[in-house]
Design an enzyme around this catalytic site. Structure first.
Site, PDB file in Angstrom:
ATOM      1  N   GLU A 196     -28.372  24.070-104.306  1.00 50.40           N
ATOM      2  CA  GLU A 196     -29.148  24.168-105.550  1.00 50.40           C
ATOM      3  C   GLU A 196     -30.574  23.661-105.341  1.00 50.40           C
ATOM      4  OE1 GLU A 196     -27.005  22.668-109.019  1.00 50.40           O
ATOM      5  OE2 GLU A 196     -25.574  24.309-108.870  1.00 50.40           O
ATOM      6  N   GLU A 319     -20.099  28.087-106.103  1.00 48.42           N
ATOM      7  CA  GLU A 319     -19.673  27.262-107.246  1.00 48.42           C
ATOM      8  C   GLU A 319     -19.471  28.181-108.437  1.00 48.42           C
ATOM      9  OE1 GLU A 319     -21.933  23.669-108.137  1.00 48.42           O
ATOM     10  OE2 GLU A 319     -22.244  23.337-105.993  1.00 48.42           O
TER      11      GLU A 319
END
Ligand code: AHR
Length: 515
Positions: A196, A319
């Site tokens: 991220e 994810e």
């Protein structure tokens, strides 16, 4: 029957208090046009140093009274083995970008204690490190996905971790690995450079990340037989710019680009919605939001197609899953949530979407494996229970490495409520390694069963046999007092006049072999 006669019949049935038998939904499986292989890694898991996802949930240490092997709970490992976990991502998540691998090797009582700044500010003992993680994946018979630290680490630190993990030489680092108990290199299936990067991994732009990635990847020199597939950390939600920029700029230096998308009932991070005790509006909004994954896969694949039309790069959804409001009385940083029948449907709907994109989507990791977010297993001290999501994963095992088969759905209705509307039946089919055709069906309607007629053109279907997962309540879940409240039951039907018709109960997941 003409319109008038049909209307008269309908009115007389209504008058008699009868319910219309709606036309069955048709499922026609085309075995003549097999598609891509559904990579088993689509069923991957994620175990982060977060709450009791690892400590307590999986790892209790070798001196614990809880039965364990090399510190890993026997009950939890046994259950995970039974669901054929193909791949585990570790050590994070946001945690990965503050993780220094050298803290997690050598004698456990000498390892530094750090603060887990991302997740609850609790102490991180570093008891679970590289060797412990590989003990776990090897016990599971799974592959390893290691996430490197781009945020607070250095190029040297990451390059040394790769050497420690993969070198078969007599270098000082390879010998240190041997001294710590591992002679041969570890098998690292995937290695990600950061996580991220648009957020907790450093608040970067895709262009800035791409430059950093190019630089770092140059120095990750694993010997050929041990070289992991390299992953560039990509975008999330509606943002396709990361897939676009990274597939353009990194295509010679990466094997794939990651993507994250969480299903939030309300669609708003501030007030996400509860894991249990929700109204039907949040049932449908959750399923509608999860079905947006299909759009995300299409849009990100299209962005990648511009620069990688041969689809050499994978789109790795490393994810995904549900994210609810934290449960009352729990540490907000631990992301513990209850897991209900709704979560099982979320999982199944996502599997069906991933199968349909198997040409590009070759690996995903649900967040997360134990006690965190949409977990497979919930533990409380020495107790353990399997969640409805566990059962969905276990029912879909035949799809791992199976060959995708296209199917046509006809007469599928919409399930609608208060302006929201989603298809009632979602389906996927594949030919598994045992040669059989498997079909999975999801009925998203929580109030009405659906009749489904199954055909395979060119083949006489004799029967379908498998299992169904359903329950009386939308938020049915397993507890330590009633750990088997939601579990699969046998489901089968035989052909009548050469046709197999089944009734899929309301709010259910069905997986059958088509014989
Ligand atoms: O899965 C929990 C967290 O969600 C991960 O650490 C992070 O990558 C994401 O924001």
């Amino acid at each position: 029957m003409n319109y008038l006669k049909r209307s008269v019949l309908a009115l007389s049935l209504l008058a008699a208090g009868s319910v219309f038998a709606a036309e069955p939904v048709g499922v026609s499986i085309d075995t003549s046009k097999p598609g891509p292989v559904i990579n088993k890694d689509i069923y991957g898991q994620f175990a982060e140093h977060l709450g009791s996802g690892i400590y307590g949930g999986l790892w209790v240490g070798p001196n614990s009274k809880i039965p364990n092997t090399k510190g890993w709970r026997n009950d939890v490992v046994g259950a995970l083995k039974a669901m054929h976990v193909p791949l585990v991502r570790w050590p994070g998540g946001c945690f990965a970008d503050e993780y220094h691998w050298k803290d997690g090797i050598g004698a456990r009582d000498k390892r530094p204690v750090k603060v887990n700044t991302n997740w609850g500010g609790v102490e991180e003992s570093n008891a679970v490190g590289t060797h412990e993680f590989f003990d776990l994946v090897e016990m599971l018979g799974a592959d390893a996905y290691v996430n490197g630290n781009l945020g607070t680490g250095s190029v040297q630190e990451m390059s040394e971790w790769i050497e420690y993990l993969t070198s078969d030489s007599k270098s000082t680092l390879a010998n240190l690995r041997r001294k710590n108990g591992r002679d041969k290199p570890f098998k690292v299936a995937y290695f990600a450079i950061g996580n991220e990067a648009w957020g907790c991994g450093g608040n970067m732009t895709p262009e800035h990340y791409a430059s950093l990635y190019r630089n770092v990847e140059t120095f990750l020199r694993a010997p050929a037989p041990y070289r992991p597939r390299m992953i560039a950390s990509g975008g999330n939600d509606n943002d396709t710019s990361w897939s676009d920029v990274l597939s353009k700029q990194l295509k010679r230096q990466t094997d794939g680009i990651s993507f994250h998308y969480y299903t939030i009932p309300t669609g708003k991070w501030e007030v996400k919605g509860a894991a249990t005790g929700f109204a039907e509006q949040e049932w449908i909004s959750t399923l509608a939001n999860t079905l947006r994954m299909d759009e995300h896969m299409k849009r990100n694949s299209a962005a990648m197609d511009q620069h990688d039309p041969e689809k050499k790069l994978g789109l790795f959804v490393d994810e995904w899953g549900t994210w609810y409001d934290v449960e009352k009385g729990t540490n907000a940083g631990f992301l513990f949530q209850q897991n209900t029948l709704r979560d099982a449907l979320v999982a199944a709907l996502n599997f069906n979407i991933f199968h349909a994109h198997a040409d590009r989507v070759r690996m995903t990791n649900i967040a997360q494996m134990v006690n965190v977010l949409q977990a497979m297993i919930i533990t409380d001290k020495d107790k353990m229970l399997l969640t409805p999501t566990y059962h969905a994963f276990e029912m879909y095992v035949p799809f791992q490495n199976a060959t995708f088969l296209p199917l046509t759905l006809s007469n599928n209705r919409q399930y609608a409520l208060d302006g929201a509307s989603i298809p009632e039946i979602s389906a996927t089919a594949a030919r598994a390694s045992d040669g059989k055709v498997y079909l999975a069906l999801v009925n998203t309607n929580p109030r009405q069963a659906a009749d489904v007629a199954i055909t395979v053109p060119g083949q006489t279907v004799k029967a379908v046999r498998g299992r169904v997962l359903t329950a009386a309540a939308m938020d049915a879940h397993n507890t330590f007092a009633a750990p088997q409240a939601v579990k699969p039951a046998p489901f089968s039907a035989t052909a009548v006049d050469g046709k197999v018709s089944v009734q899929i109960p309301a709010k259910a997941v069905v997986v059958v072999a088509v014989e």
